[in-house]
Design a protein around this motif. Structure first.
Motif, short mmCIF file in Angstrom:
data_model
loop_
_atom_site.label_atom_id
_atom_site.label_comp_id
_atom_site.label_asym_id
_atom_site.label_seq_id
_atom_site.Cartn_x
_atom_site.Cartn_y
_atom_site.Cartn_z
N ASP A 206 53.63 10.56 13.53
CA ASP A 206 54.71 9.90 14.17
C ASP A 206 54.77 10.30 15.74
O ASP A 206 54.77 9.41 16.35
N ARG A 207 54.62 11.60 15.91
CA ARG A 207 54.81 12.09 17.59
C ARG A 207 53.47 11.40 18.48
O ARG A 207 53.89 10.82 19.58
N GLU A 208 52.29 11.59 17.80
CA GLU A 208 51.22 11.01 18.56
C GLU A 208 51.78 9.16 18.88
O GLU A 208 51.36 8.92 20.12
N ARG A 209 51.97 8.71 17.83
CA ARG A 209 52.29 7.45 17.90
C ARG A 209 53.35 6.69 19.10
O ARG A 209 53.33 6.09 19.89
N LEU B 295 59.14 12.61 28.41
CA LEU B 295 58.72 12.89 27.06
C LEU B 295 58.64 14.26 26.67
O LEU B 295 58.88 14.61 25.75
N SER B 296 58.57 15.01 27.78
CA SER B 296 58.66 16.49 27.60
C SER B 296 59.95 16.95 27.23
O SER B 296 59.97 17.75 26.29
N GLN B 297 60.84 16.36 27.90
CA GLN B 297 62.41 16.56 27.36
C GLN B 297 62.67 16.03 26.13
O GLN B 297 63.40 16.71 25.23
N HIS B 298 61.96 14.81 25.86
CA HIS B 298 62.47 14.34 24.50
C HIS B 298 61.65 15.05 23.30
O HIS B 298 62.42 15.21 22.23
N ARG C 189 54.88 19.36 29.82
CA ARG C 189 54.20 18.04 30.18
C ARG C 189 52.95 18.05 29.67
O ARG C 189 52.22 17.04 29.51
N GLU C 190 52.10 19.33 30.18
CA GLU C 190 50.82 19.56 29.60
C GLU C 190 50.48 19.39 28.27
O GLU C 190 49.63 18.47 27.76
N ARG C 191 51.42 19.59 27.44
CA ARG C 191 51.34 19.46 26.02
C ARG C 191 51.49 17.75 25.79
O ARG C 191 50.71 17.28 24.95
N VAL C 192 52.50 17.24 26.35
CA VAL C 192 52.49 15.93 26.24
C VAL C 192 51.06 15.01 26.72
O VAL C 192 50.83 14.00 25.76
N LEU D 36 48.64 15.51 23.96
CA LEU D 36 48.79 14.63 22.82
C LEU D 36 48.50 13.28 23.10
O LEU D 36 48.05 12.37 22.20
N GLU D 37 48.85 12.99 24.29
CA GLU D 37 48.32 11.59 24.39
C GLU D 37 46.83 11.11 24.58
O GLU D 37 46.60 10.31 24.01
N VAL D 38 46.11 12.10 25.12
CA VAL D 38 44.80 11.94 25.21
C VAL D 38 44.17 11.90 23.61
O VAL D 38 43.22 11.15 23.56
N ARG D 39 44.65 12.84 22.85
CA ARG D 39 44.18 13.03 21.50
C ARG D 39 44.71 11.72 20.81
O ARG D 39 43.84 11.33 19.86
#
Length: 298
Positions: A230-233, A251-254, A259-262, A265-268
């Motif tokens: 769900d989070r990746e999507r 997205l990092s706040q959400h 931000r790096e973690r976001v 996750l986007e790349v993966r």
């Protein structure tokens, strides 16, 4: 009353109809208008309108310079004439010809604006006035060439019509460059300008193939999104599939992560989506090849 505007000789028949009606005195005109308005007397309407058919013809001829059929201009003028008859109030003291003239002119001008050019000419009252006055003013200045107007002519026309100089220049270029698609070509006139225009639209086969390809891509995308959690999507959709993508900060706040973690996750998520889409496409190709072999054996 029958308004003839379409036949082998439309205008001759129209004028024959018009000549059957006598010109009206102010008293006759007022009486007919009252009989129509108060008693819906069709005979009164027939005489009132019929006596002004010659007015419509005369006004329509004034717009022949725009290359439209006279019969069509007269037909539109007749529409304006009937509208005028419906709304005329004789007690206000105006002659019907004066009142109807505004309606006839408006109907004809509206028809010209909608049919003379492929390009939208104008919508404001000032633009319409410019369209219908430009030729007259150019003729007065003895400047009837299709090229650009001189700065002095532009200034004079803009001042007289109270419009910006840029609109005068643009309208003049439109009037000079537009060409009727029904213009006859050749000495015999057996072909028209539109016959030489290429149709750049895709054919039916190309359109169908494009629609099938878009549908296929949507199916692959749906299958690919199905392999994400769900989070990746949510992150992938927000970053890559929205018209206005969200920022890493939003997205990092959400998700309450950095931000790096976001970004990770986007790349993966994108890599997983790509693999799923490629696998789905390969499976479809294998299935299509198998079906082709079966058909060949049959």
């Amino acid at each position: 009353m029958t308004l003839h505007v379409a036949s082998a000789e439309p205008m001759q028949l129209y004028l024959q109809d018009a000549r059957k009606y006598e010109y009206l005195t102010p008293e006759q005109e007022r009486d007919l208008a009252v009989r129509w308005r108060e008693r819906q007397d069709r005979a009164a309407l027939d005489k009132l309108v019929g006596s002004h058919l010659r007015l419509v013809f005369k006004m329509a001829r004034g717009y022949q310079g725009y290359g439209l059929p006279l019969a069509d201009l007269v037909a539109e003028g007749n529409v304006g004439l009937m509208q005028a008859a419906q709304k005329f109030e004789p007690e206000k003291g105006f002659r019907f010809a004066t009142y109807a003239g505004w309606w006839v002119r408006a109907a004809i001008q509206e028809y010209v604006l909608h049919n003379w050019s492929l390009v939208k000419i104008g919508t404001t009252a000032a633009q319409k006035k410019l369209f219908f006055s430009l030729r007259r003013l150019k003729a007065r200045m003895q400047d009837l060439e299709n090229g650009d107007l001189t700065p002095e002519a532009v200034e004079s026309i803009a001042t007289e019509l109270s419009v910006p100089r840029t609109e005068v220049v643009e309208m003049n270029r439109r009037l000079g460059l537009d060409r009727s698609l029904n213009t006859a070509l050749g000495e015999e006139g057996d072909s028209e300008w539109q016959d030489l225009l290429a149709d750049d639209r895709p054919d039916q086969e190309t359109t169908l193939a494009g629609a099938q390809e878009r549908q296929q891509r949507q199916q692959f995308l749906k299958l690919g999104l199905g392999v994400l959690d769900d989070r990746e999507r949510q992150i992938l959709v927000a970053r890559r599939l929205r018209e206005e993508p969200l920022t890493l900060e939003e997205l990092s706040q959400h998700f309450h992560v950095s931000r790096e973690r976001v970004r990770q996750l986007e790349v993966r998520a994108f890599e997983k989506l790509q693999k799923a889409v490629v696998a789905s496409a390969r499976e479809q190709q294998i299935a299509a090849a198998g079906k082709g072999r079966e058909l060949a054996r049959a």
